[in-house]
Design an enzyme around this catalytic site. Structure first.
Site, PDB file in Angstrom:
ATOM      1  N   GLY A   1       8.967  -8.822   2.700  1.00 45.29           N
ATOM      2  CA  GLY A   1       9.231  -8.841   4.133  1.00 45.29           C
ATOM      3  C   GLY A   1      10.117  -7.685   4.570  1.00 45.29           C
TER       4      GLY A   1
ATOM      5  N   GLU B   1       9.797  -2.651  -4.470  1.00 45.07           N
ATOM      6  CA  GLU B   1       9.316  -3.192  -3.198  1.00 45.07           C
ATOM      7  C   GLU B   1       9.949  -4.546  -2.904  1.00 45.07           C
ATOM      8  OE1 GLU B   1       5.312  -4.962  -1.028  1.00 45.07           O
ATOM      9  OE2 GLU B   1       5.078  -3.852  -2.907  1.00 45.07           O
ATOM     10  N   GLY B   2      10.483  -4.677  -1.696  1.00 42.86           N
ATOM     11  CA  GLY B   2      11.074  -5.935  -1.270  1.00 42.86           C
ATOM     12  C   GLY B   2      10.023  -6.897  -0.739  1.00 42.86           C
TER      13      GLY B   2
ATOM     14  N   ILE C   1       0.842  -1.199   0.000  1.00 45.13           N
ATOM     15  CA  ILE C   1       0.000   0.000   0.000  1.00 45.13           C
ATOM     16  C   ILE C   1       0.876   1.248   0.000  1.00 45.13           C
ATOM     17  CG2 ILE C   1      -1.813   1.257   1.211  1.00 45.13           C
ATOM     18  CD1 ILE C   1      -2.736  -1.397   0.074  1.00 45.13           C
TER      19      ILE C   1
ATOM     20  N   LYS D   1       8.329  -5.233  -8.065  1.00 44.83           N
ATOM     21  CA  LYS D   1       8.367  -6.153  -6.931  1.00 44.83           C
ATOM     22  C   LYS D   1       9.604  -7.022  -7.090  1.00 44.83           C
ATOM     23  CE  LYS D   1       6.623  -8.304  -3.273  1.00 44.83           C
ATOM     24  NZ  LYS D   1       6.372  -7.670  -1.976  1.00 44.83           N
TER      25      LYS D   1
END
Length: 211
Positions: free
Chosen positions: A118, A115-116, A18, A38
């Protein structure tokens, strides 16, 4: 060449997806061309579920790069840690493949938000973690934190590690949703704002509610 910014969090399920879409939309409103990526997605097939969510938050359709896999170089079926998912499918995760995909996107867009999976210490193979990738690629970082009890400890530990590794802190995004305790949330926000102002004066602190 566009700017690549890594997005990580103090824990899993902290709101990174988000927050990535939120920050992408914010940059778009400032007139920049923005794509999200991602690094690794587990528990999914065909197209990354997180990428789909990013596009919904950005208010745009899936891109050609989404459909051909550039925005998510590694997609695994089993919902687990990336290193285990890769081992189960006999598909080792190579940092060079991720970096090449990011570089391709950076040729076309002003910003690439990567975005990683975790938190910072999540392993993606038997020897390397997300933190290692950020350091090796010399990427600035957006850290996502939350209003939950215990988040001050997790946030400070993450920030201290980043400081020790000389990682540039682009922003800290404070996710207030779901709001479990308003008193704790307000106190945590104030503490983190003051800490970041003192120790990371060039880092933006953003508050994000339900998107």
């Amino acid at each position: 060449m566009g700017k690549i910014i890594f997005v990580s969090g103090i824990d899993t399920d902290i709101g990174k997806t988000i927050a990535t879409g939120f920050y992408a939309k914010r940059l778009m409103q400032q007139g920049f061309s923005v794509i999200t990526q991602k690094m690794i997605q587990t528990g999914c097939q065909h197209i990354s579920a997180d990428i789909i969510k990013h596009r919904q938050l950005q208010g745009i359709e899936l891109t050609a790069e989404d459909l051909n896999g550039i925005t998510c170089p590694y997609l695994f079926r089993y919902p687990c840690s990336p290193h285990l998912a890769a081992e189960m499918e006999n598909n080792p995760i190579l940092p060079s493949k991720i970096a090449q995909a990011s570089a391709l996107l950076a040729q076309k867009y002003d910003y690439v938000l990567l975005e990683g999976a975790g938190g910072l210490a999540v392993p993606y193979n038997s020897q390397q973690t997300t933190l290692d990738y950020i350091v090796e690629q010399q990427l600035p970082l957006i850290l996502v934190t939350s209003a939950k009890l215990g988040s001050i400890n997790h946030t400070l530990l993450s920030l201290i590690v980043c400081q020790q590794h000389k990682i540039e802190m682009e922003a800290v995004i404070y996710n207030t949703y779901p709001l479990e305790d308003e008193k704790i949330a307000k106190s945590t926000q104030l503490y983190l704002q003051q800490y970041i102002k003192q120790h990371f004066p060039n880092t933006e602190f953003l508050v994000m509610d339900r998107q």
